[in-house]
Design an enzyme around this catalytic site. Structure first.
Site, PDB file in Angstrom:
ATOM      1  N   HIS A 153     -31.998 -58.147  50.314  1.00 28.04           N
ATOM      2  CA  HIS A 153     -31.041 -57.369  51.126  1.00 28.04           C
ATOM      3  C   HIS A 153     -30.546 -58.183  52.332  1.00 28.04           C
ATOM      4  O   HIS A 153     -30.121 -57.613  53.327  1.00 28.04           O
ATOM      5  CB  HIS A 153     -31.679 -56.071  51.679  1.00 28.04           C
ATOM      6  CG  HIS A 153     -32.043 -55.059  50.643  1.00 28.04           C
ATOM      7  ND1 HIS A 153     -33.189 -54.321  50.728  1.00 28.04           N
ATOM      8  CD2 HIS A 153     -31.405 -54.645  49.526  1.00 28.04           C
ATOM      9  CE1 HIS A 153     -33.267 -53.491  49.697  1.00 28.04           C
ATOM     10  NE2 HIS A 153     -32.189 -53.680  48.949  1.00 28.04           N
ATOM     11  N   ASN A 177     -20.833 -57.978  41.379  1.00 24.34           N
ATOM     12  CA  ASN A 177     -22.287 -57.801  41.424  1.00 24.34           C
ATOM     13  C   ASN A 177     -22.737 -57.545  39.985  1.00 24.34           C
ATOM     14  O   ASN A 177     -22.540 -56.458  39.452  1.00 24.34           O
ATOM     15  CB  ASN A 177     -22.624 -56.618  42.336  1.00 24.34           C
ATOM     16  CG  ASN A 177     -24.115 -56.414  42.493  1.00 24.34           C
ATOM     17  OD1 ASN A 177     -24.911 -57.076  41.821  1.00 24.34           O
ATOM     18  ND2 ASN A 177     -24.495 -55.511  43.380  1.00 24.34           N
ATOM     19  N   ASN A 207     -27.522 -41.472  55.597  1.00 22.33           N
ATOM     20  CA  ASN A 207     -27.147 -40.081  55.310  1.00 22.33           C
ATOM     21  C   ASN A 207     -28.234 -39.037  55.447  1.00 22.33           C
ATOM     22  O   ASN A 207     -27.929 -37.853  55.552  1.00 22.33           O
ATOM     23  CB  ASN A 207     -26.629 -39.985  53.871  1.00 22.33           C
ATOM     24  CG  ASN A 207     -25.378 -40.807  53.670  1.00 22.33           C
ATOM     25  OD1 ASN A 207     -24.373 -40.529  54.295  1.00 22.33           O
ATOM     26  ND2 ASN A 207     -25.462 -41.808  52.840  1.00 22.33           N
ATOM     27  N   ARG A 233     -40.244 -47.831  43.435  1.00 19.53           N
ATOM     28  CA  ARG A 233     -41.169 -48.968  43.587  1.00 19.53           C
ATOM     29  C   ARG A 233     -42.293 -48.634  44.561  1.00 19.53           C
ATOM     30  O   ARG A 233     -42.062 -47.971  45.584  1.00 19.53           O
ATOM     31  CB  ARG A 233     -40.419 -50.198  44.104  1.00 19.53           C
ATOM     32  CG  ARG A 233     -39.531 -50.815  43.060  1.00 19.53           C
ATOM     33  CD  ARG A 233     -38.729 -51.973  43.631  1.00 19.53           C
ATOM     34  NE  ARG A 233     -37.324 -51.819  43.308  1.00 19.53           N
ATOM     35  CZ  ARG A 233     -36.331 -52.448  43.917  1.00 19.53           C
ATOM     36  NH1 ARG A 233     -36.575 -53.303  44.888  1.00 19.53           N
ATOM     37  NH2 ARG A 233     -35.084 -52.225  43.561  1.00 19.53           N
ATOM     38  N   ARG A 279     -22.396 -61.699  44.204  1.00 20.00           N
ATOM     39  CA  ARG A 279     -23.678 -61.363  44.808  1.00 20.00           C
ATOM     40  C   ARG A 279     -24.767 -62.041  43.978  1.00 20.00           C
ATOM     41  O   ARG A 279     -24.863 -61.818  42.776  1.00 20.00           O
ATOM     42  CB  ARG A 279     -23.895 -59.855  44.796  1.00 20.00           C
ATOM     43  CG  ARG A 279     -25.190 -59.516  45.469  1.00 20.00           C
ATOM     44  CD  ARG A 279     -25.638 -58.125  45.210  1.00 20.00           C
ATOM     45  NE  ARG A 279     -26.853 -57.893  45.976  1.00 20.00           N
ATOM     46  CZ  ARG A 279     -27.608 -56.837  45.862  1.00 20.00           C
ATOM     47  NH1 ARG A 279     -27.279 -55.894  45.034  1.00 20.00           N
ATOM     48  NH2 ARG A 279     -28.684 -56.713  46.591  1.00 20.00           N
ATOM     49  N   GLU A 290     -22.135 -54.426  52.003  1.00 22.19           N
ATOM     50  CA  GLU A 290     -22.482 -55.735  51.449  1.00 22.19           C
ATOM     51  C   GLU A 290     -21.274 -56.408  50.800  1.00 22.19           C
ATOM     52  O   GLU A 290     -21.116 -57.620  50.888  1.00 22.19           O
ATOM     53  CB  GLU A 290     -23.628 -55.575  50.429  1.00 22.19           C
ATOM     54  CG  GLU A 290     -24.952 -55.295  51.134  1.00 22.19           C
ATOM     55  CD  GLU A 290     -26.031 -54.734  50.216  1.00 22.19           C
ATOM     56  OE1 GLU A 290     -25.892 -53.565  49.810  1.00 22.19           O
ATOM     57  OE2 GLU A 290     -26.986 -55.442  49.906  1.00 22.19           O
ATOM     58  N   ASP A 316     -34.773 -39.416  44.254  1.00 28.43           N
ATOM     59  CA  ASP A 316     -33.622 -39.220  45.125  1.00 28.43           C
ATOM     60  C   ASP A 316     -34.032 -38.437  46.381  1.00 28.43           C
ATOM     61  O   ASP A 316     -34.614 -37.353  46.283  1.00 28.43           O
ATOM     62  CB  ASP A 316     -32.540 -38.470  44.358  1.00 28.43           C
ATOM     63  CG  ASP A 316     -31.231 -38.466  45.120  1.00 28.43           C
ATOM     64  OD1 ASP A 316     -30.286 -39.126  44.649  1.00 28.43           O
ATOM     65  OD2 ASP A 316     -31.157 -37.822  46.194  1.00 28.43           O
ATOM     66  N   GLY A 333     -32.393 -47.592  50.987  1.00 26.48           N
ATOM     67  CA  GLY A 333     -31.642 -47.118  49.811  1.00 26.48           C
ATOM     68  C   GLY A 333     -32.639 -46.752  48.738  1.00 26.48           C
ATOM     69  O   GLY A 333     -33.761 -46.363  49.048  1.00 26.48           O
ATOM     70  N   ASN A 334     -32.246 -46.898  47.468  1.00 25.40           N
ATOM     71  CA  ASN A 334     -33.238 -46.780  46.391  1.00 25.40           C
ATOM     72  C   ASN A 334     -34.256 -47.893  46.533  1.00 25.40           C
ATOM     73  O   ASN A 334     -35.451 -47.678  46.496  1.00 25.40           O
ATOM     74  CB  ASN A 334     -32.560 -46.887  45.028  1.00 25.40           C
ATOM     75  CG  ASN A 334     -31.996 -45.559  44.614  1.00 25.40           C
ATOM     76  OD1 ASN A 334     -32.640 -44.534  44.823  1.00 25.40           O
ATOM     77  ND2 ASN A 334     -30.804 -45.567  44.064  1.00 25.40           N
ATOM     78  N   GLY A 335     -33.714 -49.112  46.681  1.00 26.75           N
ATOM     79  CA  GLY A 335     -34.554 -50.228  47.108  1.00 26.75           C
ATOM     80  C   GLY A 335     -34.544 -50.184  48.622  1.00 26.75           C
ATOM     81  O   GLY A 335     -33.517 -49.818  49.206  1.00 26.75           O
TER      82      GLY A 335
HETATM   83  P1  ADP Z   1     -29.151 -48.460  46.133  1.00 27.02           P
HETATM   84  O1  ADP Z   1     -27.870 -49.139  46.556  1.00 27.02           O
HETATM   85  O2  ADP Z   1     -30.392 -49.192  46.530  1.00 27.02           O
HETATM   86  O3  ADP Z   1     -29.158 -48.003  44.700  1.00 27.02           O
HETATM   87  P2  ADP Z   1     -28.349 -46.366  48.001  1.00 27.02           P
HETATM   88  O4  ADP Z   1     -28.177 -47.212  49.210  1.00 27.02           O
HETATM   89  O5  ADP Z   1     -27.143 -45.832  47.333  1.00 27.02           O
HETATM   90  O6  ADP Z   1     -29.270 -47.089  46.938  1.00 27.02           O
HETATM   91  O7  ADP Z   1     -29.308 -45.148  48.407  1.00 27.02           O
HETATM   92  C1  ADP Z   1     -29.658 -44.137  47.535  1.00 27.02           C
HETATM   93  C2  ADP Z   1     -30.425 -43.057  48.282  1.00 27.02           C
HETATM   94  O8  ADP Z   1     -29.615 -42.559  49.361  1.00 27.02           O
HETATM   95  C3  ADP Z   1     -30.747 -41.857  47.408  1.00 27.02           C
HETATM   96  O9  ADP Z   1     -32.126 -41.540  47.478  1.00 27.02           O
HETATM   97  C4  ADP Z   1     -29.929 -40.714  48.013  1.00 27.02           C
HETATM   98  O10 ADP Z   1     -30.627 -39.509  47.995  1.00 27.02           O
HETATM   99  C5  ADP Z   1     -29.699 -41.139  49.424  1.00 27.02           C
HETATM  100  N1  ADP Z   1     -28.404 -40.536  49.845  1.00 27.02           N
HETATM  101  C6  ADP Z   1     -27.177 -40.973  49.489  1.00 27.02           C
HETATM  102  N2  ADP Z   1     -26.224 -40.136  49.986  1.00 27.02           N
HETATM  103  C7  ADP Z   1     -26.875 -39.151  50.638  1.00 27.02           C
HETATM  104  C8  ADP Z   1     -26.465 -37.974  51.372  1.00 27.02           C
HETATM  105  N3  ADP Z   1     -25.181 -37.658  51.519  1.00 27.02           N
HETATM  106  N4  ADP Z   1     -27.421 -37.205  51.923  1.00 27.02           N
HETATM  107  C9  ADP Z   1     -28.717 -37.534  51.799  1.00 27.02           C
HETATM  108  N5  ADP Z   1     -29.183 -38.614  51.128  1.00 27.02           N
HETATM  109  C10 ADP Z   1     -28.286 -39.405  50.557  1.00 27.02           C
END
Ligand code: ADP
Length: 398
Positions: free
Chosen positions: A180, A7, A336, A241, A91, A385, A284, A210-212
């Site tokens: 995605h 990736n 999570n 975003r 990817r 993924e 976050d 996720g973040n996205g």
């Molecule tokens: P990306 O792949 O888009 O960068 P992720 O799928 O890793 O993002 O998601 C990141 C988000 O998931 C963050 O905002 C983080 O707070 C949340 N996150 C990850 N692990 C945990 C956890 N154990 N408890 C609560 N939130 C979590």
């Protein structure tokens, strides 16, 4: 088979070496700050700790060479030589309308991806650099491209067209593409498997948070609508975003602040979402949930606005499919973050989701959150993924 999943970003390269027969990750890692001062590779052999090595990497070819070095290292390596890598899966972010599925990478494919560069100026050139670097280091190893946009190519016109003059679609292919896709495909498939049903018989809404973040309506196994658009900026409020906006806001803020429209778009991409809404506190969800619990009002508003938007999209996609059987949560926050899921749960109870608050405490595992006999099954399905890319690579290379 051993598949190296790559990736590639403009200054980073994430990798996983996956054994496709046992579906296990043998090793994974990340090259950062490629072409910049302070580049480093962080490598992790399965079951062991991460090892970070700071080492200059002038370009992605250097990075791929270091990845191979780590993978074949006597201590932290998992294979003896390059010969044990049977295929590479890349990817790919934007396939435009050209790719409705994955494909073996050829010179022709590279040209077509180049023609989509306009649509993803940050991502596609980086993906192509990754391909060129792997080709240089491993010229004999077959490569496959798996596109983020491909799964959404089944969307009907009514879902992918914007309410703009049609000529912009004709001339520039301005339309909703969605992203995605690998995750939405993987998760909807797995959800059907867990429920012992055929995905072709189900109406599934996948919330990739996720973040996205994006949401997809998967009807009878096909994406029929999705929240991201021409670029990954549209749709949900995300980590940084903005998601959906009145487009007039862009020039309004540009004029008020004396900045360009492009600078406003950058702000929409990097300084908005829950980060912007919380007054710059955090993107976050863990930080935000903790701060909200401790009385930070802006963090609470950010989470409320986030969950409300997700709830509205679930309602919209229920209408788009004339019903819904399954709602899945996936990706970092979806898998999570119990607080975020509970907030979203407030808006979708009318569908008959009956989310059990005890089950909702579970993190990062496949679990059905709804009570037995609920009208709509709500579940957590962790996405993978990289494994999906490895499977696609094997399917096309074999
Ligand atoms: P990306 O792949 O888009 O960068 P992720 O799928 O890793 O993002 O998601 C990141 C988000 O998931 C963050 O905002 C983080 O707070 C949340 N996150 C990850 N692990 C945990 C956890 N154990 N408890 C609560 N939130 C979590």
């Amino acid at each position: 088979m051993n598949v190296l999943v790559i990736n590639c970003g403009s200054s980073s390269l994430k990798y996983q070496l996956i054994n496709s027969d046992s579906e296990t990750v043998l090793a994974k890692g990340l090259c950062e700050r490629i072409g910049i001062d302070g580049s480093a590779i962080t490598h992790q052999k399965a079951g062991e700790g991460k090892v970070k090595t700071e080492i200059p990497m002038a370009n992605h070819t250097d990075a791929v060479n270091f990845v191979i070095e780590k993978l074949t290292d006597a201590e932290v390596g998992v294979i003896k030589s390059l010969d044990e890598i049977d295929a590479v899966g890349h990817r790919m972010v934007h396939g435009g309308e050209e790719f409705a599925g994955s494909c073996v990478i050829t010179e022709e494919v590279i040209k077509v991806v180049e023609s989509c560069n306009d649509l993803a100026p940050l991502h596609n050139p980086a993906n192509l650099i990754g391909i060129a670097a792997c080709k240089e280091v491993m010229p004999e190893v077959p490569m496959v491209g798996v596109f983020d946009t491909a799964f959404h190519q089944t969307m009907p016109k009514k879902a992918y067209l914007y309410g703009l003059p049609y000529e912009y679609y004709d001339k520039y292919k301005v339309r909703r593409y969605g992203f995605h896709g690998t995750s939405h495909d993987f998760v909807s498939n797995r959800a059907a498997e867990i429920l012992g049903k055929d995905r072709k018989d189900l109406k599934i809404i996948v919330c990739h948070l996720g973040n996205g973040a994006s949401i997809t309506a998967v009807k009878n196994g096909e994406s029929v609508d999705t929240s991201m658009g021409l670029t990954p900026l549209e749709g949900l409020i995300m980590g940084t975003r903005s998601g959906d906006l009145d487009p007039a806001i862009v020039t309004f803020i540009a004029e008020k602040e004396g900045i360009t429209a492009q600078e406003v778009i950058d702000i929409c991409n990097k300084k908005s979402g829950v980060l912007g809404l919380s007054g710059g506190f955090s993107s976050d969800f863990r930080d935000l949930a903790e701060a909200a619990a401790n009385g930070n009002d802006m963090a609470k508003t950010a989470l409320d606005a986030y969950a409300y938007r997700v709830g509205k999209y679930i309602g919209a996609y229920t209408a788009a499919m004339n019903g819904v059987d399954v709602i899945c949560f996936t990706a970092g926050a979806g898998e999570n973050n119990a607080e975020v899921r509970a907030l979203i749960g407030q808006y979708i109870g009318f569908l008959g989701t009956n989310i059990d608050s005890e089950k909702n405490k579970v993190r990062g595992e496949e679990i059905i959150l709804s009570d037995e006999g609920s009208k709509v099954v709500t579940m957590v399905v962790p996405t993978d993924e990289e494994m999906a890319i490895a499977r696609e690579t094997v399917r096309l290379v074999k």
